[in-house]
Write a protein that holds these residues in place. Structure first.
Motif, PDB file in Angstrom:
ATOM      1  N   VAL A   7      21.935   4.981 -37.280  1.00 29.56           N
ATOM      2  CA  VAL A   7      20.633   4.287 -37.557  1.00 29.56           C
ATOM      3  C   VAL A   7      20.015   3.521 -36.623  1.00 29.56           C
ATOM      4  O   VAL A   7      20.601   2.573 -36.705  1.00 29.56           O
ATOM      5  N   ARG A   8      19.309   3.632 -35.846  1.00 32.41           N
ATOM      6  CA  ARG A   8      18.323   2.365 -34.612  1.00 32.41           C
ATOM      7  C   ARG A   8      17.240   2.558 -34.982  1.00 32.41           C
ATOM      8  O   ARG A   8      16.169   3.326 -35.753  1.00 32.41           O
ATOM      9  N   LYS A   9      16.255   1.318 -35.254  1.00 29.41           N
ATOM     10  CA  LYS A   9      14.823   1.339 -35.382  1.00 29.41           C
ATOM     11  C   LYS A   9      13.725   0.417 -35.231  1.00 29.41           C
ATOM     12  O   LYS A   9      15.213  -1.520 -34.835  1.00 29.41           O
ATOM     13  N   THR A  10      13.015   0.003 -34.486  1.00 29.75           N
ATOM     14  CA  THR A  10      12.012  -0.571 -32.934  1.00 29.75           C
ATOM     15  C   THR A  10      11.392  -1.670 -33.847  1.00 29.75           C
ATOM     16  O   THR A  10      10.267  -0.034 -34.147  1.00 29.75           O
ATOM     17  N   PHE A  11      10.828  -2.383 -32.865  1.00 31.60           N
ATOM     18  CA  PHE A  11       9.506  -2.435 -33.721  1.00 31.60           C
ATOM     19  C   PHE A  11       8.601  -3.443 -32.395  1.00 31.60           C
ATOM     20  O   PHE A  11       9.022  -3.998 -31.779  1.00 31.60           O
ATOM     21  N   GLY A  12       8.210  -2.066 -31.394  1.00 32.75           N
ATOM     22  CA  GLY A  12       7.357  -2.381 -30.004  1.00 32.75           C
ATOM     23  C   GLY A  12       9.154  -1.946 -29.248  1.00 32.75           C
ATOM     24  O   GLY A  12       9.963  -1.786 -29.403  1.00 32.75           O
ATOM     25  N   ILE A  13       9.623  -3.436 -28.650  1.00 31.78           N
ATOM     26  CA  ILE A  13      10.625  -4.279 -27.968  1.00 31.78           C
ATOM     27  C   ILE A  13      11.675  -4.612 -28.840  1.00 31.78           C
ATOM     28  O   ILE A  13      12.292  -4.518 -28.405  1.00 31.78           O
ATOM     29  N   LEU A  14      11.137  -4.794 -29.995  1.00 32.29           N
ATOM     30  CA  LEU A  14      12.033  -5.103 -30.660  1.00 32.29           C
ATOM     31  C   LEU A  14      13.521  -4.469 -31.702  1.00 32.29           C
ATOM     32  O   LEU A  14      12.480  -3.568 -31.957  1.00 32.29           O
ATOM     33  N   ALA A  15      14.682  -4.429 -31.171  1.00 30.28           N
ATOM     34  CA  ALA A  15      15.497  -3.539 -31.671  1.00 30.28           C
ATOM     35  C   ALA A  15      15.810  -4.163 -32.621  1.00 30.28           C
ATOM     36  O   ALA A  15      16.601  -5.592 -32.797  1.00 30.28           O
ATOM     37  N   VAL A  16      15.679  -3.712 -33.795  1.00 27.43           N
ATOM     38  CA  VAL A  16      16.068  -4.781 -35.692  1.00 27.43           C
ATOM     39  C   VAL A  16      17.235  -3.821 -35.934  1.00 27.43           C
ATOM     40  O   VAL A  16      18.355  -4.650 -36.202  1.00 27.43           O
ATOM     41  N   LEU A  17      17.578  -2.622 -36.105  1.00 30.71           N
ATOM     42  CA  LEU A  17      18.898  -1.608 -36.174  1.00 30.71           C
ATOM     43  C   LEU A  17      19.514  -1.174 -34.911  1.00 30.71           C
ATOM     44  O   LEU A  17      18.691  -0.616 -34.461  1.00 30.71           O
ATOM     45  N   LYS A  18      20.644  -1.612 -34.700  1.00 32.84           N
ATOM     46  CA  LYS A  18      21.773  -0.908 -33.451  1.00 32.84           C
ATOM     47  C   LYS A  18      22.522   0.220 -33.971  1.00 32.84           C
ATOM     48  O   LYS A  18      23.478  -0.698 -33.355  1.00 32.84           O
ATOM     49  N   GLY A  19      22.239   0.915 -34.511  1.00 30.74           N
ATOM     50  CA  GLY A  19      23.854   1.914 -34.905  1.00 30.74           C
ATOM     51  C   GLY A  19      24.165   0.801 -35.300  1.00 30.74           C
ATOM     52  O   GLY A  19      25.148   1.084 -35.967  1.00 30.74           O
ATOM     53  N   ILE A  20      23.605   1.450 -36.890  1.00 28.44           N
ATOM     54  CA  ILE A  20      23.464   1.213 -38.232  1.00 28.44           C
ATOM     55  C   ILE A  20      24.874   2.605 -38.787  1.00 28.44           C
ATOM     56  O   ILE A  20      24.213   3.214 -39.193  1.00 28.44           O
ATOM     57  N   ASN A  21      26.049   2.513 -39.303  1.00 30.85           N
ATOM     58  CA  ASN A  21      26.210   2.879 -39.562  1.00 30.85           C
ATOM     59  C   ASN A  21      26.933   2.437 -40.917  1.00 30.85           C
ATOM     60  O   ASN A  21      28.169   1.188 -41.272  1.00 30.85           O
ATOM     61  N   LEU A  22      26.702   3.555 -42.273  1.00 33.90           N
ATOM     62  CA  LEU A  22      27.175   3.072 -43.416  1.00 33.90           C
ATOM     63  C   LEU A  22      27.384   4.526 -45.066  1.00 33.90           C
ATOM     64  O   LEU A  22      26.541   5.323 -44.038  1.00 33.90           O
ATOM     65  N   ASP A  23      28.329   4.503 -45.225  1.00 38.47           N
ATOM     66  CA  ASP A  23      28.239   5.864 -46.562  1.00 38.47           C
ATOM     67  C   ASP A  23      28.459   4.688 -47.925  1.00 38.47           C
ATOM     68  O   ASP A  23      28.731   3.665 -48.020  1.00 38.47           O
ATOM     69  N   VAL A  24      27.501   5.036 -48.573  1.00 40.09           N
ATOM     70  CA  VAL A  24      26.801   4.662 -50.022  1.00 40.09           C
ATOM     71  C   VAL A  24      27.535   5.378 -50.725  1.00 40.09           C
ATOM     72  O   VAL A  24      27.151   6.730 -50.944  1.00 40.09           O
ATOM     73  N   ASN A  25      29.131   5.373 -51.650  1.00 40.25           N
ATOM     74  CA  ASN A  25      29.260   6.446 -52.703  1.00 40.25           C
ATOM     75  C   ASN A  25      28.661   6.201 -53.946  1.00 40.25           C
ATOM     76  O   ASN A  25      28.462   5.201 -54.271  1.00 40.25           O
ATOM     77  N   LYS A  26      28.584   7.941 -54.808  1.00 39.79           N
ATOM     78  CA  LYS A  26      28.517   7.707 -55.684  1.00 39.79           C
ATOM     79  C   LYS A  26      28.737   6.176 -56.625  1.00 39.79           C
ATOM     80  O   LYS A  26      29.988   6.526 -56.950  1.00 39.79           O
ATOM     81  N   GLY A  27      28.219   5.650 -58.008  1.00 38.36           N
ATOM     82  CA  GLY A  27      28.365   4.950 -58.508  1.00 38.36           C
ATOM     83  C   GLY A  27      28.945   3.715 -57.482  1.00 38.36           C
ATOM     84  O   GLY A  27      29.372   2.751 -58.744  1.00 38.36           O
TER      85      GLY A  27
END
Length: 247
Positions: A7-27
């Motif tokens: 996951v990548r997220k930018t605000f204008g030219i500012l990169a806030v998330l740079k390729g996030i990889n995560l799993d959240v398991n049940k419980g």
């Protein structure tokens, strides 16, 4: 299950998330720690669909959050979110605040919605505050009211964004205790927190975010007590130098 893929997220030219990889398991209770500006809160808002993403994918129970075909309002019923600010309606009682979404969004009958609201107020230890206005409640009580309001939609996941950071230190413990209760009941949670002691004692896993990337992830023992990355070590040293909060 929540799947976060590149996951990548930018605000204008500012990169806030740079390729996030995560799993959240049940419980699972996953704590996100890191300095201000590392992307923790933005990631939560992306999971809930409150912020668009510029790349990657977030999948909740097999549904792609940011797919234009996804009914985001229906999906958000699975994703309760509680922010730092309480955001209660000041003119409504605690009971009316909690009953509002089940009645308006979930189309529950008035009697059923009020009964559900009372159940969740009882759940977070506010059963005797049903008729109180938010202004008549302490900050800790108002934050627990916010948790009850999120729980009233009966979500599968709870997202917490620095929910104790606006509280006086003596009120922090009651909110953290409510979160520990939810964990003991098997609620899946993603918690952005600056409270390292809470993360150490309560999290199944801890992810340290640094400049928009997951720098280190593992058990609390691995990440907090025995960090491998230099940036994690520096952050934790700074946190240890801060005044202790009552938890």
């Amino acid at each position: 299950m929540i799947e976060i893929k590149d996951v990548r997220k930018t605000f204008g030219i500012l990169a806030v998330l740079k390729g996030i990889n995560l799993d959240v398991n049940k419980g699972e209770l996953l704590c996100l720690i890191g300095a201000s500006g590392s992307g923790k809160s933005t990631l939560l808002q992306c999971i809930n669909g409150l912020e668009p993403i510029q790349g990657g994918e977030i999948i909740v129970d097999g549904i792609s959050v940011h797919d234009p075909k996804t009914n985001i309002n229906m999906l958000r019923r699975k994703l309760g979110i509680v922010f730092q600010q309480y955001n209660a309606f000041p003119h409504l009682t605690a009971l009316e605040n909690v009953a509002l979404a089940p009645r308006v969004v979930a189309k529950r009958g008035r009697k059923e919605a009020r009964a559900l609201a009372q159940k969740h107020l009882d759940h977070v230890g506010l059963g005797n505050k049903a008729d109180s206005l938010p202004s008549q409640m302490s900050g800790g009580q108002q934050q627990r009211l916010a948790i009850a309001r999120a729980l009233a939609m009966e979500p599968s996941y709870m997202l917490f964004d620095e929910v104790t950071s606006a509280l006086d230190p003596e009120l922090v413990g009651e909110v953290l205790e409510t979160m520990r209760l939810l964990k003991s009941e098997g609620m899946t949670m993603v918690v952005v927190t600056h409270d390292i002691n809470f993360a150490r004692e309560s999290a199944d896993r801890v992810a340290f975010l640094h400049q928009g990337e997951v720098c280190e992830i593992g058990t609390a023992e691995e990440v907090i007590d025995n960090p491998q990355k230099e940036q994690t070590q520096k952050f934790l040293r700074r946190e240890k130098r801060k005044p202790l909060e009552v938890a």
